[in-house]
Design a protein around this motif. Sequence first.
Motif, PDB file in Angstrom:
ATOM      1  N   ALA A   8      18.870 -10.422   0.145  1.00 45.35           N
ATOM      2  CA  ALA A   8      18.333  -9.233   0.109  1.00 45.35           C
ATOM      3  C   ALA A   8      18.791  -8.286   1.286  1.00 45.35           C
ATOM      4  CB  ALA A   8      16.802  -9.671   0.400  1.00 45.35           C
ATOM      5  N   ARG A   9      19.037  -9.025   2.883  1.00 39.59           N
ATOM      6  CA  ARG A   9      19.563  -7.351   3.655  1.00 39.59           C
ATOM      7  C   ARG A   9      21.440  -7.627   3.480  1.00 39.59           C
ATOM      8  NH1 ARG A   9      18.893 -10.734   7.728  1.00 39.59           N
ATOM      9  NH2 ARG A   9      16.847  -9.169   8.461  1.00 39.59           N
ATOM     10  N   ASP A  10      22.263  -8.624   2.967  1.00 38.11           N
ATOM     11  CA  ASP A  10      23.042  -8.521   2.441  1.00 38.11           C
ATOM     12  C   ASP A  10      23.532  -7.131   1.428  1.00 38.11           C
ATOM     13  OD1 ASP A  10      24.113 -10.268   4.026  1.00 38.11           O
ATOM     14  OD2 ASP A  10      24.277 -11.304   3.121  1.00 38.11           O
ATOM     15  N   ARG A  11      22.785  -7.261   0.753  1.00 39.33           N
ATOM     16  CA  ARG A  11      22.534  -6.492  -0.406  1.00 39.33           C
ATOM     17  C   ARG A  11      21.382  -5.146  -0.475  1.00 39.33           C
ATOM     18  NH1 ARG A  11      19.492  -8.235  -4.798  1.00 39.33           N
ATOM     19  NH2 ARG A  11      17.918  -9.292  -3.819  1.00 39.33           N
ATOM     20  N   GLY A  12      21.210  -4.657   1.203  1.00 41.69           N
ATOM     21  CA  GLY A  12      20.874  -3.555   0.985  1.00 41.69           C
ATOM     22  C   GLY A  12      19.462  -3.548   0.396  1.00 41.69           C
ATOM     23  N   MET A  13      18.778  -4.482  -0.748  1.00 43.56           N
ATOM     24  CA  MET A  13      17.536  -4.480  -0.099  1.00 43.56           C
ATOM     25  C   MET A  13      16.226  -4.709   0.194  1.00 43.56           C
ATOM     26  SD  MET A  13      18.269  -3.275  -3.543  1.00 43.56           S
ATOM     27  CE  MET A  13      17.364  -3.304  -4.901  1.00 43.56           C
ATOM     28  N   LEU A  14      16.759  -5.203   1.350  1.00 43.30           N
ATOM     29  CA  LEU A  14      15.729  -5.409   2.178  1.00 43.30           C
ATOM     30  C   LEU A  14      14.593  -4.878   3.117  1.00 43.30           C
ATOM     31  CD1 LEU A  14      14.441  -7.715   3.675  1.00 43.30           C
ATOM     32  CD2 LEU A  14      15.819  -7.660   5.561  1.00 43.30           C
ATOM     33  N   ILE A  15      13.413  -4.486   3.095  1.00 40.24           N
ATOM     34  CA  ILE A  15      12.492  -3.214   3.916  1.00 40.24           C
ATOM     35  C   ILE A  15      11.931  -3.866   4.856  1.00 40.24           C
ATOM     36  CG2 ILE A  15      10.959  -1.540   3.522  1.00 40.24           C
ATOM     37  CD1 ILE A  15      11.843  -2.064   0.352  1.00 40.24           C
ATOM     38  N   ASP A  16      12.289  -3.704   6.366  1.00 39.73           N
ATOM     39  CA  ASP A  16      11.313  -4.205   7.327  1.00 39.73           C
ATOM     40  C   ASP A  16      10.483  -3.518   7.840  1.00 39.73           C
ATOM     41  OD1 ASP A  16      11.028  -5.572   9.314  1.00 39.73           O
ATOM     42  OD2 ASP A  16      12.832  -5.951  10.651  1.00 39.73           O
ATOM     43  N   ALA A  17       9.273  -3.770   7.332  1.00 39.73           N
ATOM     44  CA  ALA A  17       8.031  -3.044   8.099  1.00 39.73           C
ATOM     45  C   ALA A  17       7.170  -4.157   8.925  1.00 39.73           C
ATOM     46  CB  ALA A  17       7.009  -3.129   7.196  1.00 39.73           C
ATOM     47  N   THR A  18       7.849  -4.375   9.778  1.00 35.40           N
ATOM     48  CA  THR A  18       7.291  -5.219  10.663  1.00 35.40           C
ATOM     49  C   THR A  18       6.950  -4.527  12.172  1.00 35.40           C
ATOM     50  OG1 THR A  18       9.327  -6.043  11.537  1.00 35.40           O
ATOM     51  CG2 THR A  18       8.345  -7.112   9.879  1.00 35.40           C
ATOM     52  N   TYR A  19       8.327  -3.752  12.434  1.00 38.28           N
ATOM     53  CA  TYR A  19       8.110  -2.439  13.466  1.00 38.28           C
ATOM     54  C   TYR A  19       8.217  -3.265  14.460  1.00 38.28           C
ATOM     55  CZ  TYR A  19       6.094   1.264  11.103  1.00 38.28           C
ATOM     56  OH  TYR A  19       5.555   2.461  10.329  1.00 38.28           O
ATOM     57  N   GLY A  20       9.319  -4.646  14.299  1.00 37.29           N
ATOM     58  CA  GLY A  20       9.728  -5.307  15.777  1.00 37.29           C
ATOM     59  C   GLY A  20       9.279  -5.972  15.403  1.00 37.29           C
ATOM     60  N   ARG A  21       8.159  -6.475  15.285  1.00 39.96           N
ATOM     61  CA  ARG A  21       7.064  -7.936  15.593  1.00 39.96           C
ATOM     62  C   ARG A  21       7.622  -9.005  14.209  1.00 39.96           C
ATOM     63  NH1 ARG A  21       3.694  -3.677  16.154  1.00 39.96           N
ATOM     64  NH2 ARG A  21       2.472  -3.582  17.944  1.00 39.96           N
ATOM     65  N   VAL A  75      10.370  -7.046   1.250  1.00 40.81           N
ATOM     66  CA  VAL A  75      10.036  -6.644   2.240  1.00 40.81           C
ATOM     67  C   VAL A  75       9.049  -7.489   2.919  1.00 40.81           C
ATOM     68  CG1 VAL A  75       7.686  -5.105   3.050  1.00 40.81           C
ATOM     69  CG2 VAL A  75       9.318  -4.960   0.533  1.00 40.81           C
ATOM     70  N   LEU A  76       9.420  -7.242   4.651  1.00 37.93           N
ATOM     71  CA  LEU A  76       9.381  -7.895   5.452  1.00 37.93           C
ATOM     72  C   LEU A  76       8.371  -7.784   5.658  1.00 37.93           C
ATOM     73  CD1 LEU A  76      12.727  -9.386   7.620  1.00 37.93           C
ATOM     74  CD2 LEU A  76      11.794 -10.747   6.195  1.00 37.93           C
ATOM     75  N   SER A  77       7.177  -8.448   5.891  1.00 35.42           N
ATOM     76  CA  SER A  77       5.902  -7.985   7.225  1.00 35.42           C
ATOM     77  C   SER A  77       5.025  -8.615   8.476  1.00 35.42           C
ATOM     78  CB  SER A  77       4.421  -7.482   6.272  1.00 35.42           C
ATOM     79  OG  SER A  77       3.200  -7.234   6.567  1.00 35.42           O
ATOM     80  N   ALA A  78       4.595  -7.992   9.230  1.00 35.75           N
ATOM     81  CA  ALA A  78       4.105  -8.598  10.328  1.00 35.75           C
ATOM     82  C   ALA A  78       2.684  -9.447  10.143  1.00 35.75           C
ATOM     83  CB  ALA A  78       4.116  -8.355  11.171  1.00 35.75           C
ATOM     84  N   ILE A  79       1.891  -8.992   8.882  1.00 35.95           N
ATOM     85  CA  ILE A  79       0.751  -9.359   8.923  1.00 35.95           C
ATOM     86  C   ILE A  79       0.766 -11.424   7.639  1.00 35.95           C
ATOM     87  CG2 ILE A  79      -0.420  -7.540   9.384  1.00 35.95           C
ATOM     88  CD1 ILE A  79      -0.782  -7.487   5.983  1.00 35.95           C
ATOM     89  N   GLN A  80      -0.073 -12.039   8.205  1.00 31.93           N
ATOM     90  CA  GLN A  80      -0.175 -13.005   7.121  1.00 31.93           C
ATOM     91  C   GLN A  80      -0.319 -13.199   6.285  1.00 31.93           C
ATOM     92  OE1 GLN A  80       0.088 -16.210   9.080  1.00 31.93           O
ATOM     93  NE2 GLN A  80       0.003 -15.053  10.865  1.00 31.93           N
ATOM     94  N   PRO A  81       0.300 -13.760   5.509  1.00 34.60           N
ATOM     95  CA  PRO A  81       0.521 -14.224   3.998  1.00 34.60           C
ATOM     96  C   PRO A  81      -0.833 -13.917   2.764  1.00 34.60           C
ATOM     97  CG  PRO A  81       2.320 -15.409   4.505  1.00 34.60           C
ATOM     98  CD  PRO A  81       0.970 -14.642   5.834  1.00 34.60           C
ATOM     99  N   GLU A  82      -1.842 -14.794   3.707  1.00 36.83           N
ATOM    100  CA  GLU A  82      -3.443 -14.224   2.768  1.00 36.83           C
ATOM    101  C   GLU A  82      -3.321 -13.133   3.790  1.00 36.83           C
ATOM    102  OE1 GLU A  82      -2.254 -16.742   5.743  1.00 36.83           O
ATOM    103  OE2 GLU A  82      -2.130 -18.161   4.490  1.00 36.83           O
ATOM    104  N   THR A  83      -3.759 -12.426   4.037  1.00 35.69           N
ATOM    105  CA  THR A  83      -3.733 -11.664   4.019  1.00 35.69           C
ATOM    106  C   THR A  83      -4.091 -10.507   3.681  1.00 35.69           C
ATOM    107  OG1 THR A  83      -4.256 -11.768   6.886  1.00 35.69           O
ATOM    108  CG2 THR A  83      -4.640  -9.639   6.075  1.00 35.69           C
ATOM    109  N   VAL A  84      -2.857 -10.228   3.194  1.00 37.48           N
ATOM    110  CA  VAL A  84      -2.025  -9.921   2.537  1.00 37.48           C
ATOM    111  C   VAL A  84      -1.950  -9.692   0.734  1.00 37.48           C
ATOM    112  CG1 VAL A  84       0.005  -8.650   0.833  1.00 37.48           C
ATOM    113  CG2 VAL A  84       0.447  -8.743   3.246  1.00 37.48           C
ATOM    114  N   ALA A  85      -2.418 -11.568   0.653  1.00 37.65           N
ATOM    115  CA  ALA A  85      -2.359 -11.841  -0.468  1.00 37.65           C
ATOM    116  C   ALA A  85      -4.238 -11.512  -0.718  1.00 37.65           C
ATOM    117  CB  ALA A  85      -2.646 -13.591  -1.129  1.00 37.65           C
TER     118      ALA A  85
END
Length: 90
Positions: A35-48, A62-72
Amino acid sequence: MKLVNIGFGNMVSAQKLIAIVSPESAPIKRIIQDARDRGMLIDATYGRRTRAVIVMDSDHVVLSAIQPETVANRVVKWEDGEEEEEMDDE
């Protein structure tokens, strides 16, 4: 359109969400790099540290800094709320 909070005030569309996975496995790491190579990556971790990888139906990752269970849980709460609203309309 219902938006789900993925941390730090960032939102994704619940209807467009395909998968929420942990970034630990090698196949997921390859998905992130692709995804990074294709320009389709969205990093929403704010460096975490990345704790959840969210795959969207548009091929965005999309990259997130919160647990998958929390998002689910947030997605499930949204779906439960939507079902109640549909019942109220009848």
